[in-house]
Design a protein around this motif. Structure first.
Motif, PDB file in Angstrom:
ATOM      1  N   ILE A   1       0.858  -1.189   0.000  1.00 24.71           N
ATOM      2  CA  ILE A   1       0.000   0.000   0.000  1.00 24.71           C
ATOM      3  C   ILE A   1       0.893   1.238   0.000  1.00 24.71           C
ATOM      4  O   ILE A   1       1.749   1.403   0.876  1.00 24.71           O
ATOM      5  N   LEU A   2       0.678   2.082  -0.993  1.00 22.08           N
ATOM      6  CA  LEU A   2       1.444   3.335  -1.064  1.00 22.08           C
ATOM      7  C   LEU A   2       0.644   4.438  -0.381  1.00 22.08           C
ATOM      8  O   LEU A   2      -0.545   4.619  -0.670  1.00 22.08           O
ATOM      9  N   PHE A   3       1.287   5.148   0.540  1.00 19.98           N
ATOM     10  CA  PHE A   3       0.579   6.260   1.187  1.00 19.98           C
ATOM     11  C   PHE A   3       1.517   7.427   1.436  1.00 19.98           C
ATOM     12  O   PHE A   3       2.743   7.281   1.468  1.00 19.98           O
ATOM     13  N   LYS A   4       0.877   8.574   1.603  1.00 17.64           N
ATOM     14  CA  LYS A   4       1.639   9.769   1.972  1.00 17.64           C
ATOM     15  C   LYS A   4       1.674   9.787   3.484  1.00 17.64           C
ATOM     16  O   LYS A   4       0.647   9.533   4.137  1.00 17.64           O
ATOM     17  N   ASN A   5       2.818  10.056   4.028  1.00 18.53           N
ATOM     18  CA  ASN A   5       2.943  10.030   5.484  1.00 18.53           C
ATOM     19  C   ASN A   5       1.979  11.027   6.107  1.00 18.53           C
ATOM     20  O   ASN A   5       1.932  12.194   5.707  1.00 18.53           O
ATOM     21  N   ALA A   6       1.226  10.568   7.070  1.00 20.47           N
ATOM     22  CA  ALA A   6       0.219  11.382   7.740  1.00 20.47           C
ATOM     23  C   ALA A   6      -0.841  11.877   6.761  1.00 20.47           C
ATOM     24  O   ALA A   6      -1.576  12.816   7.060  1.00 20.47           O
ATOM     25  N   GLY A   7      -0.888  11.258   5.597  1.00 20.39           N
ATOM     26  CA  GLY A   7      -1.882  11.661   4.593  1.00 20.39           C
ATOM     27  C   GLY A   7      -2.810  10.509   4.287  1.00 20.39           C
ATOM     28  O   GLY A   7      -3.260   9.805   5.194  1.00 20.39           O
ATOM     29  N   GLU A   8      -3.041  10.294   3.002  1.00 18.60           N
ATOM     30  CA  GLU A   8      -4.004   9.273   2.603  1.00 18.60           C
ATOM     31  C   GLU A   8      -3.315   8.161   1.808  1.00 18.60           C
ATOM     32  O   GLU A   8      -2.208   8.336   1.317  1.00 18.60           O
ATOM     33  N   VAL A   9      -4.045   7.073   1.678  1.00 18.19           N
ATOM     34  CA  VAL A   9      -3.564   5.986   0.824  1.00 18.19           C
ATOM     35  C   VAL A   9      -3.675   6.443  -0.628  1.00 18.19           C
ATOM     36  O   VAL A   9      -4.686   7.018  -1.032  1.00 18.19           O
ATOM     37  N   ILE A  10      -2.608   6.208  -1.400  1.00 19.54           N
ATOM     38  CA  ILE A  10      -2.624   6.660  -2.809  1.00 19.54           C
ATOM     39  C   ILE A  10      -2.953   5.513  -3.759  1.00 19.54           C
ATOM     40  O   ILE A  10      -3.718   5.681  -4.691  1.00 19.54           O
ATOM     41  N   ALA A  11      -2.365   4.352  -3.497  1.00 20.29           N
ATOM     42  CA  ALA A  11      -2.628   3.226  -4.403  1.00 20.29           C
ATOM     43  C   ALA A  11      -2.249   1.912  -3.733  1.00 20.29           C
ATOM     44  O   ALA A  11      -1.533   1.898  -2.721  1.00 20.29           O
ATOM     45  N   GLU A  12      -2.744   0.832  -4.312  1.00 18.94           N
ATOM     46  CA  GLU A  12      -2.376  -0.506  -3.838  1.00 18.94           C
ATOM     47  C   GLU A  12      -1.789  -1.285  -5.011  1.00 18.94           C
ATOM     48  O   GLU A  12      -2.283  -1.190  -6.137  1.00 18.94           O
TER      49      GLU A  12
END
Lengths: 617, 344
Positions: A452-463
């Motif tokens: 799971i790709l996410f921005k730190n303290a942000g939202e999930v961007i993609a799987e």
């Protein structure tokens, strides 16, 4: 004799024994290995021989092959020859419940000796011989797969006798596997190749596993087709055996064209080196060798060819010139792989040579030394271009970075990267595994079925789907690190007991106390992580000639950005479909264009720049 | 001038020549050549006599296989007084001998790796670069005049971390070859840590048998030591160091991924440096750093650590090949024209 390292580790459902870092057995599925290697050979020997059977096991001091062979009452004598007394000791103690005390059976005699020496001296003849050696990693190990060695086996094998040998992976190393078959055929043995799946081997990315059975007077496979197998066998039965008989070993360039009898130990070592090691960097080799041959004195070379006066076969005349050159480069690669001296190429560069172009720095991949020590990525030597994708987080210190993981239920919870499992994978304080994207504020989180790709303290961007290479690294590094950690905790504890006989004193010494507690906490994270990744779904391999930028994000040869989907397919990414993904990709391309600069001599570089500019907007 | 094949009785004079050579290293030593033989490789020992004096030569390592022979590898060599008049003649005499040998063994090429830095001798300029460097071509050398000198040229962080490690109570011990044979667990502990490090950083690693054979073969010659750094009883860092002539080489190493704040690797290398000075070594070779133009090289991270000890970066000539065209033509004919290795 060379010292062996024997270690026994707890795994999800049982125990796993390693010798020199290679799986010797896993208590949950060792039966598959030993039944198809030893029990099958014993059954065939039983069929072929009416009189009492005199059996020999070379290697196999763990007593498992012996357990299988001793199940047949016709076996009157069994001699086990193993050079390592420590293995034999463990077989008599720790392994005794698994091997059914086989070494204590009155029919068994144990000889501590080198198999080659024993065969040289032996005056006895055997009806059944099983060779259960560890994977060939050096000349000494490779000698046990040569024509000379098999001839020395044949010398002590009754004419109607049966020989079975542990081999290599037909899936990962088809060339080497077929060469073992050809070697036995070259000494006039009728052979039966066997390919099986052993879960613990598969899990460790060794691929399917192979054995070869042989007999100078033929193997009664027709009779075996209708055989009723003994009921005590758990895995070997008519159905599984018939599946083996039906197996049509896939012909491919390596296995069919190149397989040949193993005369020198280097023959098999170079095949394994090529298939496990170089194939992932094959195109890099070709590129480097192309540079070299561009400096060739071709005039002298062709003059020499003229002198040979060899009749060039018609089919070769019809070959395209490029194919001939390509074959020549392949030959040079093979010749270069003959010397398996890793000391001379210690370390490697996972990168292309970068800007310097002609600077040929270290280049011995490394990740795939043998299926045992390191993982091997599947794929055909001539098709796999994943080599181009070598990508790592080298040069980045990621430890101590704090992560706010949006996939966690508690959004306020944060965790720290604690242990570097590899240059790419890091274990967090909560037992999760993350991949930091350089020093950017993006992370990937590994789960048992995806990343799971996410921005730190942000939202999930993609799987994205899990990648072969990262899972293999994980499966290798987790148990190794857990083992050294276990040792460290025990050493630390001993030191505490020696230094601070009173525990109260320890508590007052905060540094020692904290460190010791910290080590134990790390152990907990290891256990948690291992539990998660023991259930991991082994990902399918990606096909095509994609270049990996970051996990899940690839470049096509034309320079298009492609994302892997959870169903393992890859799709071109259309800019503007996901603003967060756009921002991420912009940063990734920024890295390759302005920092790493590894692609700036590639044909697709201008396309990369175009996409970078578009993403900027 | 005469070309000879060195025999056992030539060992002492070969060693004298090698130790006095500035462009060679331990992989050209007699001891190393015996180790390579034990590994299963074939060794050719070439000597060049000028007025009955041994003036040049090389240890050549290769492997035979059905397809032909591996390149004739000459790591850390050939041993030639490159700056002396006559060096060209010695080089060509060695080259001719290699050619003859390649003819007998169907070797495609010879791979030279002398430890010479720029400006390189003119006669080597036409050689193509090898597809692999068989020893690191970029490395970091620390000159060992005195402990004070070494400390003063170190980066401040390096000095601080050594001090910190010693304050933390890191204890460094070492065992020589002979003692190692009596303590096989040291080899296993060493290997476990090196293996963890190799897997972490995706480096190739030889099987333990390789180290076992190395220690047993080099054992009686006192050229190898294994160092261990313990912190609170835990083995945190280890290294295998070769002491040969005036150079100590950090050949293999491993660290625990935990207890990193102990700074144990700093104490470990400091002890190696101290021992090297005491034993008369002039240089400590940290055996490989990332080239300056490759910041993402797999060695970059190690380079960062190593650079804290100061030293000077050296770029050697690297591995270069001499191709033997008659042998290449034969190999092509045997393996490709006959169709055995023809790509489909």
């Amino acid at each position: 004799m060379v010292k062996q390292i024997i270690s026994i580790q707890d795994v999800a459902k049982g125990k796993r024994c390693y010798i020199n870092g290679t799986i010797q057995f896993d208590s949950t599925d060792e039966g598959i290995y030993h039944e198809f290697l030893a029990a099958l050979a014993a059954i065939i020997a039983n069929l072929k021989k009416t009189a009492p059977i005199n059996a020999l096991i070379l290697g196999g001091g763990d007593g498992f092959c012996a357990r299988e062979i001793l199940a047949y009452s016709k076996v009157k004598k069994l001699c086990i020859v193993d050079y390592d007394p420590e293995v034999l000791d463990i077989a008599r103690t720790h392994f005794s419940s698994w091997n059914k005390n086989s070494l204590f059976d009155p029919r068994v005699s144990v000889i501590i000796d080198d198999a080659k020496m024993f065969l040289k001296k032996s005056a006895d003849l055997f009806d059944l011989i099983v060779a259960d050696f560890t994977f060939p990693e050096d000349f000494a190990g490779a000698e046990l797969f040569t024509k000379d060695f098999f001839l020395s086996v044949k010398k002590v094998l009754e004419k109607s006798g049966v020989f079975a040998t542990n081999a290599v992976s037909p899936e990962k190393t088809p060339w080497a596997f077929r060469s073992i078959i050809k070697t036995l055929k070259s000494i006039e043995m009728d052979v039966l190749p066997i390919e099986i799946d052993i879960p613990s081997f598969k899990e460790s990315n060794y691929g399917s596993w192979g054995f070869v059975l042989g007999s100078p007077t033929g193997l009664p496979t027709k009779r075996l087709k209708n055989l009723t197998f003994p009921s005590q066998l758990r895995y070997l039965n008519q159905q599984s055996f018939n599946k083996i008989l039906k197996k049509n070993f896939k012909e491919n360039i390596l296995s069919a064209s190149f397989a040949r009898p193993i005369i020198y130990p280097a023959d098999i070592l170079s095949m394994l080196s090529l298939e496990l090691n170089i194939k992932n960097n094959y195109y890099e080799w070709i590129r480097r060798l192309s540079l070299i041959v561009s400096q060739f004195d071709w005039k002298s070379f062709f003059q020499e060819i003229e002198k040979i006066h060899i009749d060039i076969p018609l089919n070769l005349k019809e070959q395209r010139y490029e194919k001939l050159i390509y074959s020549f480069l392949l030959l040079l690669t093979i010749l270069n792989s003959l010397n398996p001296d890793y000391a001379f190429s210690k370390g490697f560069s996972g990168h292309r040579t970068g800007n310097s172009g002609d600077s040929l720095a270290f280049f011995s991949d490394s990740k795939n030394t043998t299926p045992f020590r390191f993982k091997a990525v599947g794929g055909d030597i001539l098709n796999s271009q994943l080599s181009k994708s070598l990508w790592s987080m080298s040069g980045v210190w990621a430890i101590s970075r704090t992560i706010h993981d949006p996939t966690e239920a508690d959004k306020n919870q944060n965790e720290t990267l604690k242990v570097s499992l590899s240059d790419e994978l890091h274990l967090s304080s909560n037992g999760n595994i993350f991949i930091p994207v350089w020093n950017l504020d993006y992370f990937y989180k590994l789960t048992e079925d995806k990343i799971i790709l996410f921005k730190n303290a942000g939202e999930v961007i993609a799987e994205f789907p899990l990648e072969n290479e990262m899972i293999a690294t994980l499966q290798k590094t987790l148990p190794l690190q857990k083992e050294v950690l276990r040792k460290a905790i025990s050493q630390y504890e001993q030191w505490i007991n020696w230094t601070f006989p009173l525990y109260k004193t320890l508590l007052s010494n905060s540094r020692v106390s904290n460190e010791f507690i910290e080590l134990k906490k790390i152990m907990e994270t290891f256990i948690k992580s291992e539990a998660t990744f023991s259930k991991v779904i082994t990902p399918a391999k990606l096909s095509g000639d994609l270049i990996r930028l970051v996990p899940g994000v690839y470049l096509s040869p034309a320079g298009d950005i492609q994302l892997t989907q959870l169903d393992q397919k890859t799709l071109n990414y259309t800019i503007n479909t996901n603003p967060e993904m756009d921002k991420f990709l912009h940063k990734v391309l920024h890295h390759y264009i302005h920092i790493d600069k590894k692609f700036n001599q590639e044909r697709f570089y201008s396309k990369l720049i175009d996409q970078y500019e578009l993403l900027k907007i | 001038m005469k070309v000879i094949h060195l025999q056992n009785e030539d060992q002492d004079r070969w060693t004298s020549l090698l130790i006095s050579s500035e462009s060679s290293g331990f992989m050209q030593s007699w001891e190393w050549s015996i180790f390579k033989e034990k590994e299963g490789q074939r060794v050719l020992r070439i000597g060049i006599l000028d007025e009955e004096q041994l003036v040049a030569g090389c240890m050549v390592y290769f492997v035979k296989a059905s397809v032909g022979s591996s390149p004739l590898e000459i790591p850390h060599g050939p041993v030639i007084p490159w700056s002396r008049p006559g060096a060209d003649q010695y080089f060509f005499a060695i080259k001719d001998e290699l050619f003859n040998f390649a003819k007998e063994n169907l070797a495609p090429s010879a791979r030279l790796t002398p430890l010479i830095s720029s400006p390189y001798p003119e006669l080597l300029s036409y050689l193509p670069k090898s597809p692999v460097d068989i020893v690191p071509s970029d490395t970091l050398l620390i000159d060992l005049h005195s402990e004070e000198d070494v400390l003063s040229q170190m980066k401040e962080k390096g000095r601080y971390n050594i001090k910190k490690a010693l304050q933390n109570g890191v204890i460094v011990t070492s065992l020589s070859d002979a003692a190692l044979l009596e303590h096989p667990t040291v080899i296993i502990d060493f290997y476990n840590l090196v293996e963890v490090t190799a897997v972490r950083h995706s480096f190739a690693l030889e099987p333990i048998g390789y180290f076992d054979r190395m220690i047993r073969t080099l054992g009686p010659h006192q050229v190898l030591r294994i160092y261990q750094a313990h912190y609170c009883g835990v083995l945190v860092a280890t290294a295998l160091v070769i002491f040969y002539g005036s150079v100590a080489t950090y050949f293999y190493g491993g660290t625990l991924p935990f207890l990193t704040s102990s700074m144990a690797p700093y104490a470990l290398h400091w002890k190696i440096i101290q021992d090297a000075i005491r034993s008369g070594c002039k240089v400590y070779d940290l055996f490989g750093v990332a080239p300056d133009d490759q910041p993402f090289h797999a060695y970059a991270k190690f380079g960062q650590f190593k650079s804290r000890f100061g030293g000077r970066k050296v770029k050697y000539f690297g591995s270069h090949d001499i191709y033997f065209y008659p042998q290449l033509a034969k190999l092509l004919a045997n393996n490709i024209i006959k169709g055995e290795y023809l790509c489909k």
